[in-house]
Design a protein around this motif. Sequence first.
Motif, mmCIF file in Angstrom:
data_model
loop_
_atom_site.group_PDB
_atom_site.id
_atom_site.type_symbol
_atom_site.label_atom_id
_atom_site.label_comp_id
_atom_site.label_asym_id
_atom_site.label_seq_id
_atom_site.Cartn_x
_atom_site.Cartn_y
_atom_site.Cartn_z
ATOM 1 N N GLU A 428 45.794 51.179 37.597
ATOM 2 C CA GLU A 428 46.471 51.909 36.526
ATOM 3 C C GLU A 428 47.156 50.946 35.558
ATOM 4 O OE1 GLU A 428 46.148 55.404 36.786
ATOM 5 O OE2 GLU A 428 46.762 55.256 34.676
ATOM 6 N N ASP A 429 47.690 49.825 36.104
ATOM 7 C CA ASP A 429 48.478 48.935 35.246
ATOM 8 C C ASP A 429 47.642 48.271 34.165
ATOM 9 O OD1 ASP A 429 47.168 47.500 37.299
ATOM 10 O OD2 ASP A 429 48.480 45.770 36.963
ATOM 11 N N ILE A 430 46.334 48.143 34.402
ATOM 12 C CA ILE A 430 45.491 47.575 33.336
ATOM 13 C C ILE A 430 44.468 48.604 32.853
ATOM 14 C CG2 ILE A 430 45.788 45.153 34.027
ATOM 15 C CD1 ILE A 430 43.033 45.351 35.404
ATOM 16 N N ALA A 431 44.559 49.822 33.389
ATOM 17 C CA ALA A 431 43.645 50.906 33.006
ATOM 18 C C ALA A 431 42.195 50.461 33.099
ATOM 19 C CB ALA A 431 43.965 51.416 31.603
ATOM 20 N N ALA A 432 41.855 49.890 34.239
ATOM 21 C CA ALA A 432 40.489 49.401 34.398
ATOM 22 C C ALA A 432 40.096 49.418 35.863
ATOM 23 C CB ALA A 432 40.370 47.974 33.858
ATOM 24 N N PHE A 433 38.787 49.516 36.083
ATOM 25 C CA PHE A 433 38.262 49.346 37.425
ATOM 26 C C PHE A 433 38.153 47.855 37.722
ATOM 27 C CE2 PHE A 433 36.702 53.678 36.793
ATOM 28 C CZ PHE A 433 37.050 54.233 38.017
ATOM 29 N N VAL A 434 38.570 47.492 38.926
ATOM 30 C CA VAL A 434 38.433 46.106 39.372
ATOM 31 C C VAL A 434 37.625 46.123 40.670
ATOM 32 C CG1 VAL A 434 40.577 45.323 38.288
ATOM 33 C CG2 VAL A 434 40.625 46.222 40.635
ATOM 34 N N PRO A 435 37.107 44.972 41.083
ATOM 35 C CA PRO A 435 36.274 44.957 42.295
ATOM 36 C C PRO A 435 37.022 45.501 43.500
ATOM 37 C CG PRO A 435 36.053 42.898 41.099
ATOM 38 C CD PRO A 435 37.159 43.657 40.433
ATOM 39 N N GLY A 436 36.321 46.321 44.286
ATOM 40 C CA GLY A 436 36.881 46.788 45.554
ATOM 41 C C GLY A 436 36.370 45.863 46.638
ATOM 42 N N ALA A 437 35.643 46.449 47.620
ATOM 43 C CA ALA A 437 35.040 45.608 48.653
ATOM 44 C C ALA A 437 33.958 44.764 47.992
ATOM 45 C CB ALA A 437 34.435 46.486 49.740
ATOM 46 N N VAL A 438 33.982 43.473 48.219
ATOM 47 C CA VAL A 438 33.000 42.585 47.601
ATOM 48 C C VAL A 438 32.025 42.098 48.677
ATOM 49 C CG1 VAL A 438 34.576 41.856 45.794
ATOM 50 C CG2 VAL A 438 34.416 40.520 47.900
ATOM 51 N N PRO A 439 30.852 41.605 48.295
ATOM 52 C CA PRO A 439 29.917 41.065 49.293
ATOM 53 C C PRO A 439 30.578 39.950 50.092
ATOM 54 C CG PRO A 439 28.814 41.323 47.178
ATOM 55 C CD PRO A 439 30.275 41.581 46.942
ATOM 56 N N PRO A 440 30.201 39.813 51.386
ATOM 57 C CA PRO A 440 30.814 38.773 52.216
ATOM 58 C C PRO A 440 30.672 37.406 51.550
ATOM 59 C CG PRO A 440 29.378 40.173 53.543
ATOM 60 C CD PRO A 440 29.189 40.589 52.120
ATOM 61 N N GLY A 441 31.743 36.643 51.560
ATOM 62 C CA GLY A 441 31.701 35.292 51.005
ATOM 63 C C GLY A 441 31.975 35.230 49.522
#
Lengths: 985, 205, 90
Positions: A428-441
């Motif tokens: 909410e603070d940047i009103a954007a989607f950011v990565p959730g679970a990322v590929p291992p590594g």
Amino acid sequence: MTRLVDGGLIDRSRTLSFAFDGKSFTGHPGDTLASALLANGVRLMGRSFKYHRPRGVVTAGSEEPNALVELRTGARREPNTRATTVELYDGLEAASQNRWPSLDVDVLSVNRLVSPFLGAGFYYKTFMWPAAFWEKLYEPVIRRAAGLGRAPDAPDPDTYEKATAFCDVLVIGSGAAGLAAAQAAGRSGARVILAEEDFRLGGRLLSERAVIDGGSALDFVARAEAELSSLPNVRLMPRTTVFGAYDGSEYGAVERVGDHLPAPLPFQPRQRLWRIVAKRCVLAAGAFDRPIVFPGNDRPGVMSALALATYATRYGAGAGANAAVFSTNDHAVAAALDAAEAGLKLDAIIDVRPALPDALAARAKALGVRVITEGEVVATSGKCLTSITVRTPRGSETLTVEALGVSGGATPNLNLTCHLGGKPVWREDIAAFVPGAVPPGMAVAGAAAGTFALADCLAEGTRLGASAASDAGFAASPAPAPQAEGSPTGFKPFFHVQGKGSAFVDQQNDVTAKDVALAHREGFRAVELLKRYTTLGMATDQGKTSNMAGLALMAELTGKGIPATGTTVFRPPYTPVALGVLAGHHRGIDFKPARPTPTHEWALAQGAVFVETGLWMRAAYFPKPGEKDWLESVNREVKATREAVGVIDVSTFGKIDLQGPDVGVLLDRVYINMFSTLAVGKARYGVMLREDGLVMDDGTTARLADDHYVMTTTTANAAKVYQHLEFCLQVLWPELDVCLASVSEQWAQIAVSGPRSREVLGKIVDGLDVSNAGLPFMGVAQGSVMGGVEARIFRLSFSGELGYEIAVPARHGAALMQALMAAGAPFGITPYGVEALGVMRIEKGHVSGSELNGQTCARDLGLAKMASTKKDYIGRVMAGRPAFADPDRPTLVGFKPVDRAARLRAGAHFLKVGAAATTQNDEGYMTSTAFSPTLGHFIGLGLLKRGPERMGEKVRAYDPVRGGDMEVEVCSPAFIDPQGEKQRV
Amino acid sequence: MSDLLEHIAPTRLVPEGHYGPEGATGVSARAANTSASPLAAATLVARKGATGRLIVACAAAGLPLADAPRSSGGAGLEAVGTGPGRWLVLAEGMSGPDLVARLAGMAQGLAAITDQSDAHLILDICGERARAALEKGVTVDLEPTVFRAGDAATTVVSHVGVTFWQRDGATYRFAVGRSFAPAFLRWLTVSAAEFGFALAGTGRG
Amino acid sequence: MRIPCPYCGARSSHEFAYLGDAAPTRPDPSAPDAAEAFHSYVYERDNPAGPMDELWYHSAGCRRWLKVTRDTRTHAITAVAFAGTGEGGR
Ligand SMILES: [Zn+2]
């Protein structure tokens, strides 16, 4: 001309000529096609997919939805190429797409007039009925009107290749965060690959006036690049797009080796497909400038504010004679001011917020740029942009501008983080989607992670680069991150201007705000439904810039808020990947390996016609001058073999060497018949089942010594049978002492068949007794031939004639063939191919691949009587299932056409005479057919219900695919010599 | 497909010669088992439970064996691990049956030995850019700190099964199935051509 | 995907042939319920979401059958051993 007076990362000392839609222009090294067109005042670059609306470039990167062109001509013509990523070269030719007769005047843009009918769900609603209209009317019209570029109509003249690279740390993207990460990881000694989609390292740093470590951003980029180039453990890969993240820390990438040249350099591919195996990955892919949906937002001249700034600062190209910016955020305002400093005539900044930060307001004032606060652009006009209408609480006004930069904030480019199923999360603070679970590594740094301030990007890149190296086993020295001044990152979430007129959400697929509203009204509110109903985000850009706006609009309509409305996830590839590069070397004659037999060159010299079986090239037949077709050659080969002697290379059979005290036990368990009792010096035909009771393979196995057997398999199943035997030995019965070795490549094997074959063999053996007593049917002799060449001689027959198979080490295969031809010359020895072999085995009723089709059990093939009842073997229990013993099961018999002149075809289904051709009446099918020169008519093998009980009965062979319908007579599958006397003489 | 090999039948070994830009030879390859200088080869497979004793017996006879993807030499033989308890053994100046007899004497009934002298093309690949060419098909990490002298791998290259190992210095020796040798050489030639490729020992075509 | 073969090292999954669940063992063919037991052995498989022992054959490498423990949800491989004997087998 809108080329700015100076500046930019272009080489103004050199001029490149290029053509767009046949018109000549010039540009400079360092330009893209898009920047060069803008510098030449060309704003109209294409027409949209559905409505054929005029469109201009809107981005400066691979996310471009509009400026798709056909690049190059002739066989190298490539459709849907993004003008924003095409490096300008001298002589470049490009053409716009989706227009007829010209880009300027497009007849099909009348689609716009009927656009109320072409809205969301248009295809589903309009073309439902009547069905017959689809093929003849709807589809041709749609294909003409819609669609993107044209595929080239000649084979691709270029080559492609694939390669594998390994590294400790893969850094994707070379902006501030990526460079910092690569430096930190590279300094630790870790093997680093830095992949950059652009032809130049630097990312946004190439377009921004920032101060890093006391110098310019460009200086920082140059220093970093120089350092990374000097490190032997770092591989820089510009022009390389990492398009996919895969399981096991593998990444797919395309390197555009020669795309920036008119044609690839000699001996070099055009593109190279990389599989990068990375222990760790730092994704620093940056962010997209978010569009704002407002009426008239698709007019050529309206583009991303950051793109507008990039064209000015990096390329020295003005997007118009004068420009305005419509923004919601400090970053876009700063970039616009950078562009003004670079020489772009920036008339106004229209910002939705009540005020700009003091520093930016002061800069604007100093540059003479008017700031309109609380402003929204509510309309645009001109074919290419001529003016915009701005609305504020204080009133409306019209500004005359040729370019409008628009920025609704930053959308992190987290595409690759979703490839293994990760779902973005809303901040909410940047009103954007950011990565959730990322590929291992994987770790995500910089704007891709929602970290926007330059200093923070540098710090995050340094930190994640060091920790990636350290995770991969390299102690990174804690070097300080490059320092940058703080940059303002204020913004106001704002997606959509209310107003009249078409406001586009997805420009490539022509999805408007109205379409989203319609989808909402009609209940297609889930994001995945919205996407499919409106085609939002389904174009070649996969909605990189449009998905966010579509989602925001739907959230407005549902009142649920963006995170509850959801997000669409991304799948590979990140950008389109050409099929050619996926094929690499494997096309045309190199599509797959062609395996020559040991006698291939000899057969070639005899004029053989070859057929591919598996990967092997085998002689199909040996035509002689004057023969009018293949059948005449095959008939001659069969007759010569049956009447005198013929010869064929059978080296392609799988051959497996089995040694050890338990071989007999193993063979008893894998074959339905007994092998432990086989005498040394004897061979036996065996049938193997799968554990489900169906036949897997057949072949002959010989016992060379007490603890030494050699097995042959069919050509097709060689690897499968070897794998099966290893399964038995390693998994099922690890206690058995048996050693396997494939000897398929070691031995050449040639079959000599026919009544004169013994006389031929007698001439080449070194003193071996090959008489009927010395080497009886199914006997095996070991010795030498041709004066000292080691040989194994098996008295076997597939043709039904007296016959032998002679095996010699492969290097002697061709010599053996020549020796046999010479020895057989007095008898008229005739080489024959697999066609004649097939005819002879059908005449004998021997089963082959068409019968061993994975659906037949031993009983179906008349082989049940071979099965031993004294032992267990693989498949025995399941073969005992009642269904396998059902007398109604189609069982192998032979067939002759009642009209002896008729041709039989494999695949025909059997019906009782007079029965209707329905599935219920189906009684089996023809598996193999051949013209028998011995009998003078066609013969067939097939599987028929209760077949063996129906000898002499006439049935209907029905072949609707090829229009065959005839009566055939059921007979024994052994058409000739049913007692097998000929092979025993 | 590449213009470079368009005129060469895919069933025939790529003829010896120079491929790629003139004056540069970044990669060289030479067929090591030609009719002029044959190499004997055999598979040595330990009998059930006998791997340890086989290794002891062979070491005593002068051939050290590692039960690993490694190559080793001794007693005039070169052995390469291809699987647990399995080796490919090469010998110069010897016939296949002689090699089989020699190994049978060493193994003392602890192994199955099978002549494979005609089963492979043996190809030595070297040169400054050999790794750059090989990475276009080899999917094993060839970085010298990872794949060291003596290391071996049985793998698939461009749809062709191979066993290869790093010999002294920077030479990679490949054993390629006889019938797959033309396909393997086609891949190698187009992959190495950009660096300049010198091919020897495959005949004049 | 890469599979760490205990003999060859980590290799691309393209080098391997997949068989499936490693749990079923070949029933006693002479048992009175052999028909049922074989039916189950040949056809009946669990389809767990989570870690699973599977049989893979390193067809393009050492030609060993391997027991690979793989999480069917993430493809993460947590253990690999030679199938059958638990060691090299020779
Ligand atoms: Zn392995």
